[in-house]
Write an enzyme that holds these catalytic residues in place. Structure first.
Site, mmCIF file in Angstrom:
data_model
loop_
_atom_site.group_PDB
_atom_site.id
_atom_site.type_symbol
_atom_site.label_atom_id
_atom_site.label_comp_id
_atom_site.label_asym_id
_atom_site.label_seq_id
_atom_site.Cartn_x
_atom_site.Cartn_y
_atom_site.Cartn_z
ATOM 1 N N ILE A 35 41.537 -11.891 -19.246
ATOM 2 C CA ILE A 35 42.119 -11.048 -18.201
ATOM 3 C C ILE A 35 41.114 -9.994 -17.682
ATOM 4 C CG2 ILE A 35 44.294 -11.549 -18.984
ATOM 5 C CD1 ILE A 35 44.368 -8.847 -20.107
ATOM 6 N N SER A 37 36.943 -7.690 -18.355
ATOM 7 C CA SER A 37 35.865 -7.350 -19.051
ATOM 8 C C SER A 37 35.574 -5.844 -19.100
ATOM 9 C CB SER A 37 34.717 -8.191 -18.581
ATOM 10 O OG SER A 37 34.219 -7.829 -17.208
ATOM 11 N N GLY A 38 35.109 -5.249 -20.179
ATOM 12 C CA GLY A 38 34.947 -4.100 -20.309
ATOM 13 C C GLY A 38 33.325 -3.822 -19.949
ATOM 14 N N GLY A 39 32.589 -2.731 -20.330
ATOM 15 C CA GLY A 39 31.411 -2.339 -20.109
ATOM 16 C C GLY A 39 30.589 -3.294 -21.026
ATOM 17 N N PHE A 40 31.094 -3.941 -22.307
ATOM 18 C CA PHE A 40 30.291 -4.500 -23.287
ATOM 19 C C PHE A 40 31.021 -5.651 -23.648
ATOM 20 C CE2 PHE A 40 30.002 0.007 -23.849
ATOM 21 C CZ PHE A 40 28.765 0.415 -23.298
ATOM 22 N N ILE A 43 37.780 -9.346 -22.757
ATOM 23 C CA ILE A 43 39.232 -9.249 -23.214
ATOM 24 C C ILE A 43 40.211 -10.355 -22.519
ATOM 25 C CG2 ILE A 43 41.234 -7.470 -22.630
ATOM 26 C CD1 ILE A 43 39.262 -5.310 -21.801
ATOM 27 N N LYS A 61 39.842 -7.429 -27.622
ATOM 28 C CA LYS A 61 38.653 -7.141 -27.092
ATOM 29 C C LYS A 61 37.566 -7.842 -27.930
ATOM 30 C CE LYS A 61 37.930 -3.225 -25.351
ATOM 31 N NZ LYS A 61 37.700 -1.763 -24.977
ATOM 32 N N ASP A 166 34.845 10.381 -22.747
ATOM 33 C CA ASP A 166 34.820 9.685 -21.499
ATOM 34 C C ASP A 166 36.026 9.424 -20.459
ATOM 35 O OD1 ASP A 166 33.092 8.071 -19.651
ATOM 36 O OD2 ASP A 166 33.660 6.265 -20.432
#
Length: 508
Positions: A35, A37-40, A43, A61, A166
């Site tokens: 569903i 993607s994060g920075g790294f 998901i 994740k 952040d």
């Protein structure tokens, strides 16, 4: 400090739908579709094998095992985000919810010859970056409510020895089951600022400078200092300013971190006017200016007064309700006459300036200058005489304040003939709106939010509406009255100080 956002991490190879993951507790999770993607990492939706679900209520994740961010985030969730711990905190603080995603498990897995780390969490909804206006703004009532909800989260994670580092709209997500709730996610930059109760020392390291999201990160992060609680409060202040105004003074220089750092320094040094001038038409930034004044006054290792900060954002203590972009939230456009905006800004500037000056008089600001309160006390112990004189001065200040508060407040309403009405959001904030009618309403209503200031030195709220300055004017406090009060006070304190000086000299 945790890895920087700008370090390059490769995204993992996508896992096939239906792959089964075994966490460290022995639970099994079946992967659904990817569903996002994060920075790294990637998901996926996830389903527990022991409790089949038609609609996935969990996400997984996944990152390469050697990646640092997921490891940092995992340690945070393992220590802080357990369901029982959050439940106890909610009961203790009498909250309706706490905006931290629940943690369900973690583990390692192999796929095509590579090792991966995964973490199972509560599924959340859409992030605020996607639902903000075209210029990334929200209504003022929404901004203030978001600030209060984030203060709830920050107080909890700070109490558990962590900072987030952040905060931004992309990391604020609505609840999946209840979109009226907002959660702070992505703890890849979270940092344990006080391991085992020992606060990190203030130390600048230019090689680690400018960490985090450059647009919102704190001055400490720009200097390469390990994050502390004041960093989170400062970052939240920048976020609220951005959400309300749609821009920040340094946005044109985001590719130059040093220029951004300089612009942030200037903004904080020139408070409150530097913030008030960014107010959008028909609104004001009084609360945010006051919020940043408090954030800027915090020492490196000082605990923020979270309740006082919430009081700034919601001075009347109105119960929080659905956000205006949730399924139940409703909003009404507010129009403020141009003349009223001018008067309000002048009054706000005057009052916040007084509050800012009072902070400068009461606290030593040589650090932002480079040392925390604790370090300063250890390195430069005060002599006995100086300490006693300092305590006497503080006591004198408190006595004068109490005397001033006992006087009848000056009627400043003559210059601001208006009453306060409210635009109502069901079960949410009432946003002040000035109508220019009778001044009598001020005798029955509480002061507008920009008349309130909270000192980080004391936990009380000082009503600046009843004062035209930090010290009484001639009309409030005559020379003879002040002399009489001082004579009585110093008849007691001077002999005590002389005795302490004598004892100190005798034993040295």
């Amino acid at each position: 400090m945790p890895p920087k956002r700008n370090e390059k991490y490769k995204l993992p190879i996508p896992f096939p739908e239906g792959k089964v993951l075994d966490d460290m507790e022995g639970n099994q999770w079946v992967l659904g579709k990817k569903i996002g993607s994060g920075g790294f990492g990637l998901i996926y939706l996830a389903f527990p094998t022991n409790k089949p679900e038609k609609d996935a209520r969990h996400v997984v994740k996944v990152e390469y095992q050697e990646n640092g961010p997921l490891f940092s985030e995992l340690k945070f969730y393992q220590r802080v985000a357990k369901k029982d711990c959050i439940k106890k905190w909610i009961e203790r603080k009498q909250l309706d919810y706490l905006g931290i995603p629940l943690f369900y498990g973690s583990g390692l897995t192999e796929f095509k010859g590579r090792s991966y780390r995964f973490m199972v969490m509560e599924r959340l909804g859409i992030d605020l970056q996607k639902i903000s206006g075209q210029n990334g703004t929200f209504k003022k009532s929404t901004v203030l409510q978001l600030g209060i909800r984030m203060l709830d989260v920050l107080e909890y994670i700070h109490e558990n020895e962590y900072v987030h580092g952040d905060i931004k709209a992309a990391n604020l997500l609505l609840g999946y089951k209840n979109p009226d709730q907002v959660y702070l996610a992505d703890y890849g930059l979270s940092y344990r600022y006080c391991p085992n109760g020992n606060h990190k020392q203030y130390q600048e390291n230019p090689r680690k400078g400018h960490n985090g999201t450059i647009e919102f990160t704190s001055l400490d992060a720009h200097k390469g200092v390990a994050l502390s609680r004041r960093s989170d409060v400062e970052i939240l202040g920048y976020c609220m300013l951005r959400w309300l105004c749609g821009k920040l003074p340094w946005e044109q220089n985001l590719k130059d971190p040093v220029a951004v750092q300089t612009a942030k320094t200037n903004l904080l040094d020139e408070l409150p006017q530097s913030v008030l001038k960014w107010a959008p038409s028909g609104s004001s930034c009084c609360e945010i200016a006051q919020f940043l004044v408090c954030a800027h006054s915090l020492a490196y290792d000082e605990k923020p007064n979270y309740q006082a900060l919430k009081k700034i954002l919601n001075p009347h203590g109105i119960p929080l309700g659905p956000l205006d972009f949730s399924t139940k939230g409703q909003s009404i456009n507010v129009h403020t006459p141009n003349s009223q905006k001018v008067d309000s800004q002048k009054a706000a500037t005057k009052q916040v300036n007084k509050a800012h000056n009072r902070l400068i008089e009461k606290k030593v600001h040589s650090e932002r200058s480079a040392e925390s309160c604790a370090t300063w006390k250890v390195q430069k112990e005060e002599k006995l005489i100086g300490l006693m004189n300092n305590e006497a001065a503080q006591e004198s200040t408190r006595r004068r304040q109490k005397y001033q508060e006992s006087q009848e407040p000056l009627n400043e309403v003559n210059s601001f003939p208006q009453k306060i009405s409210y635009t109502q959001f069901p079960n949410s904030f009432y946003e002040p709106h000035q109508d220019f009618t009778s001044p009598d309403i001020f005798k029955k209503s509480r002061s507008p939010s920009w008349y309130k200031y909270t000192s980080t030195v004391s936990t009380g709220i000082t009503d600046l509406e009843s004062s035209t300055g930090l010290w009484p004017t001639i009309s409030q406090f005559t020379l003879s009255e002040e002399t009489n009060a001082d004579v009585y006070y110093y008849r007691i304190i001077i002999p005590v100080l002389l005795m302490l000086v004598f004892l100190a000299l005798f034993f040295l």
